[in-house]
Design an enzyme around this catalytic site. Structure first.
Site, PDB file in Angstrom:
ATOM      1  N   ASP A  87       0.836  -1.209   0.000  1.00  0.00           N
ATOM      2  CA  ASP A  87       0.000   0.000   0.000  1.00  0.00           C
ATOM      3  C   ASP A  87       0.869   1.258   0.000  1.00  0.00           C
ATOM      4  O   ASP A  87       0.362   2.384  -0.013  1.00  0.00           O
ATOM      5  CB  ASP A  87      -1.028  -0.013   1.139  1.00  0.00           C
ATOM      6  CG  ASP A  87      -0.398  -0.017   2.516  1.00  0.00           C
ATOM      7  OD1 ASP A  87       0.843  -0.109   2.618  1.00  0.00           O
ATOM      8  OD2 ASP A  87      -1.153   0.067   3.512  1.00  0.00           O
ATOM      9  N   SER A  88       2.193   1.051  -0.049  1.00  0.00           N
ATOM     10  CA  SER A  88       3.109   2.170  -0.284  1.00  0.00           C
ATOM     11  C   SER A  88       2.767   2.846  -1.609  1.00  0.00           C
ATOM     12  O   SER A  88       3.192   3.974  -1.855  1.00  0.00           O
ATOM     13  CB  SER A  88       4.560   1.680  -0.308  1.00  0.00           C
ATOM     14  OG  SER A  88       4.704   0.595  -1.205  1.00  0.00           O
ATOM     15  N   ASP A 109      -1.040  -6.183   0.130  1.00  0.00           N
ATOM     16  CA  ASP A 109      -1.326  -5.502   1.396  1.00  0.00           C
ATOM     17  C   ASP A 109      -2.826  -5.302   1.567  1.00  0.00           C
ATOM     18  O   ASP A 109      -3.504  -4.853   0.631  1.00  0.00           O
ATOM     19  CB  ASP A 109      -0.689  -4.103   1.391  1.00  0.00           C
ATOM     20  CG  ASP A 109       0.624  -4.059   2.140  1.00  0.00           C
ATOM     21  OD1 ASP A 109       0.898  -4.964   2.950  1.00  0.00           O
ATOM     22  OD2 ASP A 109       1.382  -3.093   1.920  1.00  0.00           O
ATOM     23  N   LYS A 140      -1.028  -9.337   3.342  1.00  0.00           N
ATOM     24  CA  LYS A 140      -0.203  -8.838   4.460  1.00  0.00           C
ATOM     25  C   LYS A 140      -1.027  -7.849   5.283  1.00  0.00           C
ATOM     26  O   LYS A 140      -1.703  -6.994   4.723  1.00  0.00           O
ATOM     27  CB  LYS A 140       1.078  -8.186   3.934  1.00  0.00           C
ATOM     28  CG  LYS A 140       1.919  -7.534   5.040  1.00  0.00           C
ATOM     29  CD  LYS A 140       3.341  -7.244   4.590  1.00  0.00           C
ATOM     30  CE  LYS A 140       3.521  -5.988   3.789  1.00  0.00           C
ATOM     31  NZ  LYS A 140       3.116  -4.732   4.471  1.00  0.00           N
ATOM     32  N   GLU A 178      -0.820  -5.252   8.860  1.00  0.00           N
ATOM     33  CA  GLU A 178       0.094  -4.584   9.789  1.00  0.00           C
ATOM     34  C   GLU A 178      -0.381  -4.756  11.232  1.00  0.00           C
ATOM     35  O   GLU A 178      -1.506  -4.382  11.561  1.00  0.00           O
ATOM     36  CB  GLU A 178       0.169  -3.086   9.468  1.00  0.00           C
ATOM     37  CG  GLU A 178       0.867  -2.803   8.157  1.00  0.00           C
ATOM     38  CD  GLU A 178       1.018  -1.308   7.886  1.00  0.00           C
ATOM     39  OE1 GLU A 178       0.786  -0.479   8.795  1.00  0.00           O
ATOM     40  OE2 GLU A 178       1.379  -0.972   6.740  1.00  0.00           O
ATOM     41  N   GLU A 234       9.861  -3.832   9.958  1.00  0.00           N
ATOM     42  CA  GLU A 234      10.146  -2.529   9.340  1.00  0.00           C
ATOM     43  C   GLU A 234      10.829  -1.590  10.333  1.00  0.00           C
ATOM     44  O   GLU A 234      10.332  -1.374  11.446  1.00  0.00           O
ATOM     45  CB  GLU A 234       8.851  -1.889   8.798  1.00  0.00           C
ATOM     46  CG  GLU A 234       9.122  -0.528   8.151  1.00  0.00           C
ATOM     47  CD  GLU A 234       8.044  -0.023   7.202  1.00  0.00           C
ATOM     48  OE1 GLU A 234       7.064  -0.750   6.941  1.00  0.00           O
ATOM     49  OE2 GLU A 234       8.194   1.114   6.715  1.00  0.00           O
TER      50      GLU A 234
END
Ligand code: KIV
Length: 259
Positions: free
Chosen positions: A43-44, A82, A111, A113, A178
């Protein structure tokens, strides 16, 4: 049941490094597929492509459309997508959206977070046969203010270790660390049975991930953990300048470029 692609990723722990890069479109994915174990639709893309100030603004629809494009470029590597912010607030919502992502894009895994805080959600996905990659340390979807590395004090260290242990035993197949301080990344990598994939988390992780636009020098970002392998910005600039000159001079298109 783990797929053979996922088993191969897990088998690499303590043997071979795992290579992961981000892709948001088919052409890039096609090139990365020759070199990566994992291609991540991160999602960057919110900050990289859309200039959002936070990944929180990335929608499920946007992730799905880019992932569909990426899938067209992938033959061998494991494709992970993501789950965007506010698409996994409870187990039911997470499962509905994870299934939508997998069904519409054909990706192998998703993925999410977070660690202990979202463990019920992760367990629910895994119980329902969704393959999950964890992500701990710096969490862009939750981060307020300036990004800084994690693991500075004992409380922070213990929380990250605890998150790593809980995720590992929940059945995730790997965990992104991260911006985690190097001795902590080393300790976690030794401690847990699943591979750690680091971004700004030292050489001690089982693998590395970077945002592809960063390593290509397409971004003006200047994070310490990024190595720019090429200055694609400069190359694009030179190519556009040359094209402009040739168009003005009428040296392009030539006969061979014409019908
Ligand atoms: O969104 C992303 O690209 C990521 C990687 C940086 C790990 O989560």
């Amino acid at each position: 049941m783990l797929s053979s692609k996922i088993k191969n990723i897990i088998k690499k722990k303590n043997k071979k490094k795992i290579v992961c890069l981000t892709a948001y479109s088919k052409n890039v994915a096609e090139i990365l597929d020759n070199h990566c174990d994992i291609v991540l639709v991160g999602d960057s893309l919110g900050s990289v492509l859309y200039n959002y100030d936070t990944t929180r603004k990335v929608s499920l629809g946007t992730m799905i459309e880019h992932s569909k494009s990426v899938k067209k470029g992938i033959k061998k590597s494991l494709m992970v997508v993501d789950m965007p912010y506010h698409t996994y607030r409870n187990p039911k919502e997470a499962l509905k959206n994870a299934k939508k992502i997998i069904y519409e894009t054909g990706c192998d895994a998703v993925k999410l977070e977070g660690g202990n805080k979202i463990i019920k959600i992760i367990k629910h996905l895994i119980k329902n046969k969704v393959q999950v990659m964890g992500h701990i340390g710096l969490l862009p979807q939750s981060q307020k203010g300036k990004f800084r590395f994690k693991g500075k004090n004992e409380t922070e260290k213990n929380k990250i270790i605890n998150d790593a242990k809980i995720l590992s035993s929940s059945g995730v197949f790997s965990i992104v660390l991260e911006c985690v301080e190097k001795s902590l990344a080393k300790q976690i990598t030794k401690l847990i049975k699943v591979p750690t994939i680091g971004i700004g988390a030292s050489v001690y992780c089982d693998g590395q991930v970077l945002v592809t636009d960063d390593l290509l020098g397409l971004n003006s970002t200047n994070f310490r953990f990024v190595k720019k392998y090429v200055n694609l910005r400069r190359i694009i600039d030179q190519s556009a300048r040359l094209f402009k000159q040739e168009v003005i001079k009428k040296s392009f298109p030539k006969i061979k470029n014409s019908y």
